[in-house]
Design a protein around this motif. Structure first.
Motif, PDB file in Angstrom:
ATOM      1  N   TYR A  85     -16.554   3.422   6.878  1.00  0.00           N
ATOM      2  CA  TYR A  85     -15.089   3.370   6.979  1.00  0.00           C
ATOM      3  C   TYR A  85     -14.631   4.027   8.282  1.00  0.00           C
ATOM      4  N   LEU A 131      -0.705 -12.460   4.540  1.00  0.00           N
ATOM      5  CA  LEU A 131      -1.550 -12.347   5.735  1.00  0.00           C
ATOM      6  C   LEU A 131      -2.823 -11.611   5.325  1.00  0.00           C
ATOM      7  N   ASP A 132      -3.920 -12.360   5.209  1.00  0.00           N
ATOM      8  CA  ASP A 132      -5.197 -11.751   4.813  1.00  0.00           C
ATOM      9  C   ASP A 132      -5.988 -11.407   6.077  1.00  0.00           C
ATOM     10  N   LEU A 133      -6.129 -10.115   6.322  1.00  0.00           N
ATOM     11  CA  LEU A 133      -6.791  -9.675   7.559  1.00  0.00           C
ATOM     12  C   LEU A 133      -8.302  -9.901   7.529  1.00  0.00           C
ATOM     13  N   SER A 134      -8.824 -10.379   6.395  1.00  0.00           N
ATOM     14  CA  SER A 134     -10.237 -10.781   6.368  1.00  0.00           C
ATOM     15  C   SER A 134     -10.449 -12.044   7.205  1.00  0.00           C
ATOM     16  N   ALA A 164      -5.143  -1.948   5.634  1.00  0.00           N
ATOM     17  CA  ALA A 164      -6.477  -1.481   6.028  1.00  0.00           C
ATOM     18  C   ALA A 164      -7.407  -1.619   4.840  1.00  0.00           C
ATOM     19  N   LYS A 218     -12.758   2.212  11.486  1.00  0.00           N
ATOM     20  CA  LYS A 218     -11.433   2.631  11.969  1.00  0.00           C
ATOM     21  C   LYS A 218     -11.506   3.044  13.436  1.00  0.00           C
ATOM     22  N   GLY A 272       0.820  -1.211   0.000  1.00  0.00           N
ATOM     23  CA  GLY A 272       0.000   0.000   0.000  1.00  0.00           C
ATOM     24  C   GLY A 272       0.856   1.263   0.000  1.00  0.00           C
ATOM     25  N   GLN A 273       0.207   2.410  -0.029  1.00  0.00           N
ATOM     26  CA  GLN A 273       0.938   3.692  -0.100  1.00  0.00           C
ATOM     27  C   GLN A 273       1.910   3.836   1.073  1.00  0.00           C
ATOM     28  N   VAL A 274       1.381   3.654   2.280  1.00  0.00           N
ATOM     29  CA  VAL A 274       2.218   3.834   3.469  1.00  0.00           C
ATOM     30  C   VAL A 274       3.182   2.659   3.611  1.00  0.00           C
ATOM     31  N   VAL A 302      -3.999  10.958   2.516  1.00  0.00           N
ATOM     32  CA  VAL A 302      -2.697  10.381   2.159  1.00  0.00           C
ATOM     33  C   VAL A 302      -2.565  10.242   0.632  1.00  0.00           C
ATOM     34  N   THR A 346      -9.443   0.472   2.772  1.00  0.00           N
ATOM     35  CA  THR A 346      -9.411   1.938   2.606  1.00  0.00           C
ATOM     36  C   THR A 346     -10.385   2.462   1.539  1.00  0.00           C
ATOM     37  N   SER A 362      -4.611   5.305  11.830  1.00  0.00           N
ATOM     38  CA  SER A 362      -6.042   5.596  11.744  1.00  0.00           C
ATOM     39  C   SER A 362      -6.232   6.903  10.979  1.00  0.00           C
ATOM     40  N   ARG A 384      -1.303  -8.866   1.297  1.00  0.00           N
ATOM     41  CA  ARG A 384      -2.534  -9.607   1.575  1.00  0.00           C
ATOM     42  C   ARG A 384      -2.363 -11.105   1.326  1.00  0.00           C
TER      43      ARG A 384
HETATM   44  N1  NAP Z   1      -5.395   6.809   2.094  1.00  0.00           N
HETATM   45  C1  NAP Z   1      -5.780   7.808   2.885  1.00  0.00           C
HETATM   46  O1  NAP Z   1      -6.143   8.903   2.407  1.00  0.00           O
HETATM   47  C2  NAP Z   1      -5.717   7.658   4.380  1.00  0.00           C
HETATM   48  C3  NAP Z   1      -6.148   8.720   5.173  1.00  0.00           C
HETATM   49  C4  NAP Z   1      -6.086   8.597   6.560  1.00  0.00           C
HETATM   50  C5  NAP Z   1      -5.628   7.414   7.118  1.00  0.00           C
HETATM   51  N2  NAP Z   1      -5.249   6.384   6.328  1.00  0.00           N
HETATM   52  C6  NAP Z   1      -4.817   5.137   6.971  1.00  0.00           C
HETATM   53  O2  NAP Z   1      -3.440   4.954   6.666  1.00  0.00           O
HETATM   54  C7  NAP Z   1      -3.163   3.542   6.607  1.00  0.00           C
HETATM   55  C8  NAP Z   1      -2.453   3.212   5.309  1.00  0.00           C
HETATM   56  O3  NAP Z   1      -3.318   3.567   4.231  1.00  0.00           O
HETATM   57  P1  NAP Z   1      -2.819   3.638   2.719  1.00  0.00           P
HETATM   58  O4  NAP Z   1      -3.185   4.968   2.214  1.00  0.00           O
HETATM   59  O5  NAP Z   1      -1.426   3.139   2.618  1.00  0.00           O
HETATM   60  O6  NAP Z   1      -3.835   2.584   2.086  1.00  0.00           O
HETATM   61  P2  NAP Z   1      -3.670   1.688   0.794  1.00  0.00           P
HETATM   62  O7  NAP Z   1      -2.713   2.275  -0.167  1.00  0.00           O
HETATM   63  O8  NAP Z   1      -5.064   1.367   0.358  1.00  0.00           O
HETATM   64  O9  NAP Z   1      -2.993   0.379   1.377  1.00  0.00           O
HETATM   65  C9  NAP Z   1      -3.692  -0.485   2.205  1.00  0.00           C
HETATM   66  C10 NAP Z   1      -3.044  -1.839   2.104  1.00  0.00           C
HETATM   67  O10 NAP Z   1      -3.839  -2.742   2.893  1.00  0.00           O
HETATM   68  C11 NAP Z   1      -3.954  -3.939   2.165  1.00  0.00           C
HETATM   69  N3  NAP Z   1      -5.158  -4.682   2.517  1.00  0.00           N
HETATM   70  C12 NAP Z   1      -6.448  -4.383   2.242  1.00  0.00           C
HETATM   71  N4  NAP Z   1      -7.254  -5.373   2.672  1.00  0.00           N
HETATM   72  C13 NAP Z   1      -6.437  -6.307   3.218  1.00  0.00           C
HETATM   73  C14 NAP Z   1      -6.655  -7.563   3.818  1.00  0.00           C
HETATM   74  N5  NAP Z   1      -7.882  -8.090   3.905  1.00  0.00           N
HETATM   75  N6  NAP Z   1      -5.601  -8.248   4.291  1.00  0.00           N
HETATM   76  C15 NAP Z   1      -4.343  -7.765   4.171  1.00  0.00           C
HETATM   77  N7  NAP Z   1      -4.061  -6.593   3.590  1.00  0.00           N
HETATM   78  C16 NAP Z   1      -5.108  -5.872   3.124  1.00  0.00           C
HETATM   79  C17 NAP Z   1      -4.016  -3.520   0.707  1.00  0.00           C
HETATM   80  O11 NAP Z   1      -3.679  -4.613  -0.093  1.00  0.00           O
HETATM   81  P3  NAP Z   1      -4.293  -4.799  -1.559  1.00  0.00           P
HETATM   82  O12 NAP Z   1      -3.453  -3.900  -2.415  1.00  0.00           O
HETATM   83  O13 NAP Z   1      -4.116  -6.241  -1.824  1.00  0.00           O
HETATM   84  O14 NAP Z   1      -5.720  -4.361  -1.503  1.00  0.00           O
HETATM   85  C18 NAP Z   1      -3.000  -2.402   0.679  1.00  0.00           C
HETATM   86  O15 NAP Z   1      -1.708  -2.890   0.421  1.00  0.00           O
HETATM   87  C19 NAP Z   1      -4.508   2.834   6.789  1.00  0.00           C
HETATM   88  O16 NAP Z   1      -4.668   2.472   8.131  1.00  0.00           O
HETATM   89  C20 NAP Z   1      -5.529   3.903   6.445  1.00  0.00           C
HETATM   90  O17 NAP Z   1      -6.763   3.686   7.102  1.00  0.00           O
HETATM   91  C21 NAP Z   1      -5.262   6.486   4.962  1.00  0.00           C
END
Ligand code: NAP
Length: 301
Positions: A124, A34-37, A59, A128, A10-12, A150, A61, A99, A31
């Protein structure tokens, strides 16, 4: 130190892997590892990974899709986080979790602090907020980093969407009545790097000093319209060929989404400064760095 990063694609997650490579022995879990589902598999995975520190960057997202996939969002963002917290508490392993500003309803008129009550508007945001509650009640030595808006040079995000639309359309219409702070994944990973470099034994005490919750965004604030305008301006300065010549400011009612968003979600940096002595750079500068990475330096820079 052995660090497990979940959501490593993911991005982070990607930014964290870049930041911490060379500093620690990294276990990068996507995923498929480790699938968090399936939260029932988390304990066995963590036992075999043997982390000294867990960073949960995974997460659900998809903010709008969560309105119709409530169970999936809840399992990944709440139940699985609670399970991770219980394991971390039992094993006394520090855990960093992320979060969102969407735990707030946006009715405030000054930046939200960590002590403000949560009141999420969307599925969502609710999932969270429940993840936060379960993690804190697990009594794990954890730190929840609430961040916002993000974006990064990879993955799905507002920057990438605007950059694409600006090459396809002559005019963009972007909401101007939601205020917050765009935060790059690199800024988040730099902050996590700053924490982690203090060494694993120091982390539980550091986390406790922050009451296990801290707000982290870039400094400053804008609207989505302001962010879009800065993106398009930055692309023009890098001579990216664009069709868009106008970015029209519209109210949220003209851009209805399945999930309601907070109108105001600035997060206070007071605890960040006091406990972590950390001063993030302004969002405009961070945006420039990300644009430099993707499109090269702007003329005259
Ligand atoms: N994006 C935002 O604007 C934002 C804003 C505030 C807070 N946050 C928080 O920041 C954190 C990082 O977010 P991000 O922006 O990096 O999100 P992201 O790019 O969507 O990355 C989330 C990662 O979680 C993985 N994931 C989703 N479902 C999963 C599952 N069932 N089991 C295992 N992995 C799973 C995704 O894998 P897949 O690629 O396989 O789906 C993806 O690699 C999260 O906690 C998010 O809530 C994000």
């Amino acid at each position: 130190m052995r660090i497990l990063i979940t959501g490593a694609g993911g991005q982070v997650g990607v930014a964290l892997a870049r930041e911490l490579a060379g500093f620690a022995d990294l276990v990068l879990a996507t995923r498929s590892d480790l699938d968090l589902s399936y939260p029932q598999g988390i304990g066995a995975f963590l036992r075999s990974a043997k982390p000294d520190l867990i960073i949960n960057a995974a997460a659900y997202t998809a903010v709008d899709r969560a309105e119709t996939e409530q169970d999936q969002a809840w399992t990944v963002n709440a139940t699985a986080v609670g399970a991770m917290g219980r394991w971390a508490a039992e094993q006394n392993v520090p855990l960093i979790h992320f979060s969102t500003d969407y735990v707030f309803d946006g009715d405030a008129s000054e930046p939200y602090s960590e002590t403000d009550p949560v009141c999420p508007l969307s599925v969502y945001g609710k999932s969270k907020a429940e993840g936060e509650r379960l993690l804190l009640s697990s009594e794990a030595p954890c730190l929840i980093i609430r961040t916002a808006w993000v974006y990064s040079d990879h993955g799905k995000n507002f920057l990438k969407t605007m950059a694409r639309l600006a090459t396809e359309r002559t005019e963009l219409a972007v909401v101007s009545d939601q205020l917050g702070t765009p935060t790059s994944s690199v800024q988040i990973s730099n902050f996590v790097g700053h924490i982690v470099r203090q060494g694993q034994p120091a982390l539980p005490e550091l986390f406790a000093r922050a009451s296990r919750l801290v707000h982290f965004t870039a400094s400053g604030w804008t609207s989505w319209h302001g962010f879009a305008s800065a993106i398009v301006d930055g692309l023009k300065r890098r001579s990216v060929p664009l069709k868009a010549s106008k970015i029209r400011a519209i109210p949220s009612v003209e851009y209805p989404t399945p999930a309601p968003r907070p109108k105001y979600s600035r997060l206070s940096a007071e605890r960040l400064k006091q406990v972590f002595n950390y001063h993030p750079e302004p969002w405009e500068q961070a945006l420039n760095h990300v644009l430099d990475t993707s499109y090269g330096k702007a003329a005259g820079q």
